[in-house]
Motif scaffolding. Structure first.
Motif, PDB file in Angstrom:
ATOM      1  N   ASP A 225      -0.341  19.422   9.786  1.00 17.72           N
ATOM      2  CA  ASP A 225      -1.548  19.266   9.031  1.00 17.72           C
ATOM      3  C   ASP A 225      -1.558  17.778   8.409  1.00 17.72           C
ATOM      4  OD1 ASP A 225      -3.978  19.941   7.803  1.00 17.72           O
ATOM      5  OD2 ASP A 225      -2.786  20.122   5.822  1.00 17.72           O
ATOM      6  N   ILE A 226      -2.574  17.083   8.671  1.00 16.48           N
ATOM      7  CA  ILE A 226      -2.504  15.490   8.167  1.00 16.48           C
ATOM      8  C   ILE A 226      -2.397  15.364   6.610  1.00 16.48           C
ATOM      9  CG2 ILE A 226      -4.148  13.649   7.934  1.00 16.48           C
ATOM     10  CD1 ILE A 226      -5.356  14.166  10.705  1.00 16.48           C
ATOM     11  N   ASP A 227      -2.981  16.394   5.852  1.00 18.40           N
ATOM     12  CA  ASP A 227      -2.939  16.314   4.348  1.00 18.40           C
ATOM     13  C   ASP A 227      -1.212  16.463   3.967  1.00 18.40           C
ATOM     14  OD1 ASP A 227      -5.516  15.881   3.930  1.00 18.40           O
ATOM     15  OD2 ASP A 227      -5.894  17.767   3.873  1.00 18.40           O
ATOM     16  N   THR A 228      -0.731  17.589   4.597  1.00 21.93           N
ATOM     17  CA  THR A 228       0.756  17.752   4.251  1.00 21.93           C
ATOM     18  C   THR A 228       1.450  16.425   4.592  1.00 21.93           C
ATOM     19  OG1 THR A 228       0.239  20.178   4.844  1.00 21.93           O
ATOM     20  CG2 THR A 228       2.544  19.500   4.754  1.00 21.93           C
TER      21      THR A 228
ATOM     22  N   PRO B  37      -9.920   9.528  17.814  1.00 25.08           N
ATOM     23  CA  PRO B  37      -9.466  10.699  17.565  1.00 25.08           C
ATOM     24  C   PRO B  37      -8.440  10.509  16.117  1.00 25.08           C
ATOM     25  CG  PRO B  37      -8.953  10.337  19.891  1.00 25.08           C
ATOM     26  CD  PRO B  37      -9.371   9.289  19.119  1.00 25.08           C
ATOM     27  N   GLU B  38      -8.422  11.440  15.165  1.00 24.63           N
ATOM     28  CA  GLU B  38      -7.563  11.308  14.256  1.00 24.63           C
ATOM     29  C   GLU B  38      -6.139  11.387  14.268  1.00 24.63           C
ATOM     30  OE1 GLU B  38      -8.007  14.348  10.702  1.00 24.63           O
ATOM     31  OE2 GLU B  38      -9.123  12.663   9.774  1.00 24.63           O
ATOM     32  N   ASP B  39      -5.766  12.049  15.381  1.00 24.12           N
ATOM     33  CA  ASP B  39      -4.220  12.012  16.056  1.00 24.12           C
ATOM     34  C   ASP B  39      -3.734  10.853  16.261  1.00 24.12           C
ATOM     35  OD1 ASP B  39      -4.248  14.960  15.324  1.00 24.12           O
ATOM     36  OD2 ASP B  39      -4.763  15.620  17.539  1.00 24.12           O
ATOM     37  N   PHE B  40      -4.841  10.097  16.934  1.00 19.04           N
ATOM     38  CA  PHE B  40      -4.306   8.763  17.566  1.00 19.04           C
ATOM     39  C   PHE B  40      -4.090   7.801  16.207  1.00 19.04           C
ATOM     40  CE2 PHE B  40      -5.753   4.255  18.341  1.00 19.04           C
ATOM     41  CZ  PHE B  40      -4.699   4.061  19.628  1.00 19.04           C
ATOM     42  N   ILE B  41      -5.006   8.063  15.116  1.00 23.56           N
ATOM     43  CA  ILE B  41      -4.904   7.382  13.753  1.00 23.56           C
ATOM     44  C   ILE B  41      -3.475   7.585  13.421  1.00 23.56           C
ATOM     45  CG2 ILE B  41      -5.867   6.884  11.614  1.00 23.56           C
ATOM     46  CD1 ILE B  41      -8.653   7.168  13.012  1.00 23.56           C
ATOM     47  N   LEU B  42      -3.280   8.925  13.297  1.00 25.43           N
ATOM     48  CA  LEU B  42      -1.950   9.380  12.594  1.00 25.43           C
ATOM     49  C   LEU B  42      -0.821   8.634  13.195  1.00 25.43           C
ATOM     50  CD1 LEU B  42      -0.730  11.244  10.571  1.00 25.43           C
ATOM     51  CD2 LEU B  42      -0.797  13.138  12.395  1.00 25.43           C
ATOM     52  N   GLU B  43      -0.745   8.566  14.801  1.00 20.41           N
ATOM     53  CA  GLU B  43       0.393   7.926  15.226  1.00 20.41           C
ATOM     54  C   GLU B  43       0.451   6.653  14.970  1.00 20.41           C
ATOM     55  OE1 GLU B  43       2.596   9.535  17.233  1.00 20.41           O
ATOM     56  OE2 GLU B  43       1.821  11.451  16.498  1.00 20.41           O
TER      57      GLU B  43
ATOM     58  N   ARG C 111       0.727  -1.105   0.095  1.00 26.55           N
ATOM     59  CA  ARG C 111      -0.105  -0.051  -0.030  1.00 26.55           C
ATOM     60  C   ARG C 111       0.771   1.317   0.053  1.00 26.55           C
ATOM     61  NH1 ARG C 111      -3.021  -2.541   4.691  1.00 26.55           N
ATOM     62  NH2 ARG C 111      -4.757  -3.693   3.599  1.00 26.55           N
ATOM     63  N   LYS C 112       0.326   2.235  -0.332  1.00 26.94           N
ATOM     64  CA  LYS C 112       0.829   3.629  -0.519  1.00 26.94           C
ATOM     65  C   LYS C 112       0.544   4.106   0.867  1.00 26.94           C
ATOM     66  CE  LYS C 112       0.452   4.785  -5.309  1.00 26.94           C
ATOM     67  NZ  LYS C 112      -0.205   5.714  -6.221  1.00 26.94           N
ATOM     68  N   PRO C 113       1.328   5.090   1.434  1.00 24.81           N
ATOM     69  CA  PRO C 113       1.089   5.632   2.726  1.00 24.81           C
ATOM     70  C   PRO C 113      -0.309   6.068   2.989  1.00 24.81           C
ATOM     71  CG  PRO C 113       3.200   6.280   1.933  1.00 24.81           C
ATOM     72  CD  PRO C 113       2.676   5.589   0.890  1.00 24.81           C
ATOM     73  N   SER C 114      -0.896   7.018   1.985  1.00 22.34           N
ATOM     74  CA  SER C 114      -2.198   7.396   2.069  1.00 22.34           C
ATOM     75  C   SER C 114      -3.238   6.319   2.172  1.00 22.34           C
ATOM     76  CB  SER C 114      -2.406   8.598   0.855  1.00 22.34           C
ATOM     77  OG  SER C 114      -2.205   7.807  -0.380  1.00 22.34           O
ATOM     78  N   GLU C 115      -3.025   5.065   1.271  1.00 22.04           N
ATOM     79  CA  GLU C 115      -3.731   4.214   1.441  1.00 22.04           C
ATOM     80  C   GLU C 115      -4.045   3.506   2.868  1.00 22.04           C
ATOM     81  OE1 GLU C 115      -2.360   1.761  -1.576  1.00 22.04           O
ATOM     82  OE2 GLU C 115      -3.466   2.876  -3.264  1.00 22.04           O
ATOM     83  N   LEU C 116      -2.872   3.178   3.348  1.00 20.26           N
ATOM     84  CA  LEU C 116      -2.597   2.567   4.573  1.00 20.26           C
ATOM     85  C   LEU C 116      -3.530   3.603   5.664  1.00 20.26           C
ATOM     86  CD1 LEU C 116      -1.615   0.844   6.666  1.00 20.26           C
ATOM     87  CD2 LEU C 116       0.496   2.065   7.008  1.00 20.26           C
ATOM     88  N   PHE C 117      -3.322   4.862   5.591  1.00 24.87           N
ATOM     89  CA  PHE C 117      -3.898   5.725   6.467  1.00 24.87           C
ATOM     90  C   PHE C 117      -5.395   5.754   6.292  1.00 24.87           C
ATOM     91  CE2 PHE C 117      -5.829   9.938   7.615  1.00 24.87           C
ATOM     92  CZ  PHE C 117      -5.194   9.887   9.027  1.00 24.87           C
ATOM     93  N   ARG C 118      -6.063   5.524   5.068  1.00 26.79           N
ATOM     94  CA  ARG C 118      -7.272   5.446   4.726  1.00 26.79           C
ATOM     95  C   ARG C 118      -7.785   4.146   5.403  1.00 26.79           C
ATOM     96  NH1 ARG C 118      -6.125   8.144  -0.006  1.00 26.79           N
ATOM     97  NH2 ARG C 118      -6.061   6.117  -1.163  1.00 26.79           N
ATOM     98  N   TYR C 119      -6.938   3.159   5.166  1.00 30.42           N
ATOM     99  CA  TYR C 119      -7.524   1.876   5.565  1.00 30.42           C
ATOM    100  C   TYR C 119      -7.578   2.014   7.092  1.00 30.42           C
ATOM    101  CZ  TYR C 119      -7.081  -3.037   6.958  1.00 30.42           C
ATOM    102  OH  TYR C 119      -7.110  -4.334   7.390  1.00 30.42           O
TER     103      TYR C 119
ATOM    104  N   ARG D  36       3.365   2.088  11.440  1.00 33.46           N
ATOM    105  CA  ARG D  36       3.305   1.192  10.542  1.00 33.46           C
ATOM    106  C   ARG D  36       4.078   1.400   9.310  1.00 33.46           C
ATOM    107  NH1 ARG D  36       1.518  -1.680  14.275  1.00 33.46           N
ATOM    108  NH2 ARG D  36      -0.748  -2.038  14.273  1.00 33.46           N
ATOM    109  N   LEU D  37       4.730   2.803   9.250  1.00 39.34           N
ATOM    110  CA  LEU D  37       5.477   2.973   7.899  1.00 39.34           C
ATOM    111  C   LEU D  37       6.764   2.496   7.958  1.00 39.34           C
ATOM    112  CD1 LEU D  37       4.604   7.048   8.026  1.00 39.34           C
ATOM    113  CD2 LEU D  37       3.964   5.237   6.448  1.00 39.34           C
ATOM    114  N   PRO D  38       7.540   2.439   6.796  1.00 34.12           N
ATOM    115  CA  PRO D  38       8.880   1.784   6.889  1.00 34.12           C
ATOM    116  C   PRO D  38       9.711   2.726   7.396  1.00 34.12           C
ATOM    117  CG  PRO D  38       7.873   1.578   4.740  1.00 34.12           C
ATOM    118  CD  PRO D  38       6.879   2.411   5.537  1.00 34.12           C
ATOM    119  N   SER D  39      10.817   2.479   7.964  1.00 28.29           N
ATOM    120  CA  SER D  39      11.676   3.277   8.933  1.00 28.29           C
ATOM    121  C   SER D  39      12.519   4.348   7.980  1.00 28.29           C
ATOM    122  CB  SER D  39      12.890   2.459   9.327  1.00 28.29           C
ATOM    123  OG  SER D  39      13.668   1.683   8.076  1.00 28.29           O
TER     124      SER D  39
END
Length: 158
Positions: A49-52, A22-28, A4-12, A33-36
């Motif tokens: 900003d989440i979009d940035t 909270p969206e901040d928790f999902i972001l953390e 998955r792309k990072p944005s796809e993983l976030f949406r998932y 889960r991202l590669p190092s």
């Protein structure tokens, strides 16, 4: 992350979270889960900003996605090969130990005196405390030597 792309993983992750999460928790969670190599760039960024943040992760991912995925799949293949080789080495070692123990038993049997006491006879009684005659002949022994603890010796010694 898989392929998955990072944005796809976030949406998932966001789709599997509850409405109260909270969206901040999902972001953390997403960041963990991202590669190092992407996490390292994200840590250096001051974006809030989440979009940035998602755009930054996507651009880092575009630079080296195939290289990272192939390295992970190569690593997985190597781990499986190592596990298979370990199992093979263990099996060969066990076979070798078995053949050595059988070979040494056969060699030692040939060199043993024929009057040696079988293992079962030694195991029936405490062999350290029985004389040779009682170990070999048990109740049929007519000679007894030393401090033999054969049960019938008490009457003989008196």
């Amino acid at each position: 992350m898989g392929d998955r792309k990072p944005s796809e993983l976030f949406r998932y992750l966001k789709s599997h979270a509850t409405a109260l999460t909270p969206e901040d928790f999902i972001l953390e969670v997403w960041k963990t889960r991202l590669p190092s190599h992407i996490r390292n760039v994200m840590a250096a960024s001051s974006a809030t900003d989440i979009d940035t943040i998602l755009k930054l992760a996507a651009s880092v991912h575009e630079v080296s996605p195939a290289k990272q995925v192939s390295a992970v799949s190569d690593f997985t293949g190597l781990v499986e090969q190592i596990q298979q080789l370990t199992l093979q080495v263990n099996a060969l070692t066990q076979d070798r130990n078995r053949s050595r123990s059988h070979g040494s038993q056969n060699q030692s049997r040939g060199s043993q005196n024929r009057s040696a006491t079988p293992a079962t006879a030694r195991d029936d009684f405490a062999s350290d405390w029985l004389c040779f005659y009682h170990r070999r002949f048990k109740e049929k022994a007519t000679k007894c030597r030393g401090l033999c603890t054969w049960p019938g010796n008490d009457a003989r010694q008196q």
